[in-house]
Design an enzyme around this catalytic site. Structure first.
Site, PDB file in Angstrom:
ATOM      1  N   LYS A  54       4.357 -31.818  29.294  1.00  0.00           N
ATOM      2  CA  LYS A  54       4.351 -33.532  29.597  1.00  0.00           C
ATOM      3  C   LYS A  54       5.084 -33.531  28.132  1.00  0.00           C
ATOM      4  O   LYS A  54       5.940 -34.738  28.364  1.00  0.00           O
ATOM      5  CB  LYS A  54       2.696 -33.722  29.268  1.00  0.00           C
ATOM      6  CG  LYS A  54       2.384 -33.796  30.913  1.00  0.00           C
ATOM      7  CD  LYS A  54       0.553 -34.674  30.080  1.00  0.00           C
ATOM      8  CE  LYS A  54      -0.295 -34.117  31.800  1.00  0.00           C
ATOM      9  NZ  LYS A  54      -1.710 -34.179  31.671  1.00  0.00           N
ATOM     10  N   GLN A  98      -6.188 -36.219  28.286  1.00  0.00           N
ATOM     11  CA  GLN A  98      -6.535 -35.110  28.455  1.00  0.00           C
ATOM     12  C   GLN A  98      -7.671 -35.027  28.801  1.00  0.00           C
ATOM     13  O   GLN A  98      -8.423 -34.790  28.113  1.00  0.00           O
ATOM     14  CB  GLN A  98      -5.629 -33.538  27.998  1.00  0.00           C
ATOM     15  CG  GLN A  98      -5.526 -32.770  29.218  1.00  0.00           C
ATOM     16  CD  GLN A  98      -4.562 -33.085  29.798  1.00  0.00           C
ATOM     17  OE1 GLN A  98      -3.086 -33.936  30.487  1.00  0.00           O
ATOM     18  NE2 GLN A  98      -5.008 -32.570  31.604  1.00  0.00           N
ATOM     19  N   ASP A 121      -1.829 -43.383  32.877  1.00  0.00           N
ATOM     20  CA  ASP A 121      -2.898 -42.014  34.006  1.00  0.00           C
ATOM     21  C   ASP A 121      -2.878 -43.372  35.030  1.00  0.00           C
ATOM     22  O   ASP A 121      -3.882 -42.393  36.658  1.00  0.00           O
ATOM     23  CB  ASP A 121      -3.679 -41.400  33.542  1.00  0.00           C
ATOM     24  CG  ASP A 121      -3.160 -40.011  33.304  1.00  0.00           C
ATOM     25  OD1 ASP A 121      -2.262 -39.575  33.538  1.00  0.00           O
ATOM     26  OD2 ASP A 121      -4.105 -39.451  32.478  1.00  0.00           O
TER      27      ASP A 121
END
Ligand code: NAP
Length: 294
Positions: A54, A98, A121
């Protein structure tokens, strides 16, 4: 049958390039680089790799990125304080935590604490709810990446029978929402899970199968009808002594026997994976441009 391989790597690379061009234009006009922050807890191999990729993707897109690291014994309070800091930081357009988090931390509590306007997200209930009724919002990266791939390859979804294997909050459920949505998939959707009675029969009737269960080689040739489109989300690490890393990523589809039946199929790796990261970049650009929320 001659099948076409869906190249997620090339598609993602082209999209990231166009994002980078847009960022250049924004910056040249006196605007700010979009800024993505990531919170990484512990040292899980998979999570380390995802976050590293990422950060690399941010560089490719011309974004600013910040990585905040915590040891696995971090307390929930410490993480909530970090989320609060990022929520208030005006220089940060979007951020991710994460997953998975260590067992002693309540993942939902952390997700709920994220400002939905920075939730790139798309996991916060406000974004999930808005998506389900077709309002502009951050859409979960993996389903958004799959939809983008289907569009990129001009694969017809309208009126098709789509079977989704798996009902997780981050893949199966949002994928089903998007595929049934009026301005998106317009498909007739069936979702299968571990309690489904006749999963094989459902798959045999499907025009499109999206497999997201995390069971290597689960979808076999006898489950797939000729001409079907098969999207493999699965990425399970299986031991492989021939690799330097000692493992390889295995999809949910038994590729060699299923591919010859398909019109289109994604490989693992190089299919859905690169598109997931690319979608996160799309969401971060949208966050930087305040496209959905002021
Ligand atoms: P998850 O949270 O573990 O959910 C798995 C789903 O599959 C559950 O709904 C489960 O049913 C269902 N399932 C498991 N075994 C089954 C079986 N034998 N028959 C029918 N249904 C079964 O997984 P996830 O987070 O959605 O991820 C799924 C896979 O995609 C994993 O391999 C993951 O690594 C991969 N993934 C890849 C990407 C990418 O970018 N490529 C992104 C996200 C995830 P129940 O609900 O009944 O338990």
């Amino acid at each position: 049958m001659e099948y076409q391989l869906i190249d997620g790597k090339a598609t993602a690379s082209a999209i990231k390039q166009s994002i980078a061009e847009e960022v250049k234009t924004i910056v040249a006009a006196g605007g700010r680089q979009p800024h993505l922050a990531a919170i990484l807890v512990g040292h899980d191999g998979g999570s380390e790799t995802y976050v590293k990729n990422k950060v690399i993707a941010c560089e490719q897109c011309g974004f600013k990125s910040t990585l905040m690291r915590y040891e696995a014994d971090v307390t929930e309070e410490e993480l909530l304080a970090c989320v609060d800091k990022l929520n208030k930081d005006e220089d940060v357009d979007g951020f991710i935590v994460q997953l998975p988090l260590p067992k002693h931390i309540d993942e939902q509590k952390i997700i709920m604490a994220i400002d939905y306007r920075k939730d790139v997200d798309g996991f916060h209930p406000i974004n999930v709810g808005r998506m389900s009724i077709g309002l502009p919002c951050f859409i979960s990266a993996t389903p958004l990446g799959i939809l983008t791939l289907l569009q990129h390859y001009h694969i017809e979804t309208s009126g098709k029978k789509c079977v989704i294997l798996g009902r997780s909050n981050i893949v199966g459920k949002p994928m089903a929402q998007l595929m049934m949505q009026k301005q998106y998939g317009d498909a007739t959707v069936t979702v299968c899970h571990s309690h489904s009675k006749d999963l094989k029969k459902e798959c045999q009737e499907a025009d499109i199968i999206i497999a997201a269960i995390g069971r290597p080689d689960f979808v076999t040739a006898d489950m797939v009808k000729k001409g079907a489109v098969v999207i493999d989300v699965g990425t399970t690490r299986v031991p492989d002594p021939t690799r330097k890393s000692g493992f390889r990523l295995n999809g949910d589809v038994k590729f060699d026997e299923v591919a010859p039946l398909c019109s289109y199929i994604t490989p693992v790796p190089g299919g859905v994976g690169p598109m997931t990261i690319c979608s996160l970049m799309k969401n971060t650009l949208a966050a930087g441009k305040k496209e959905y929320y002021k």
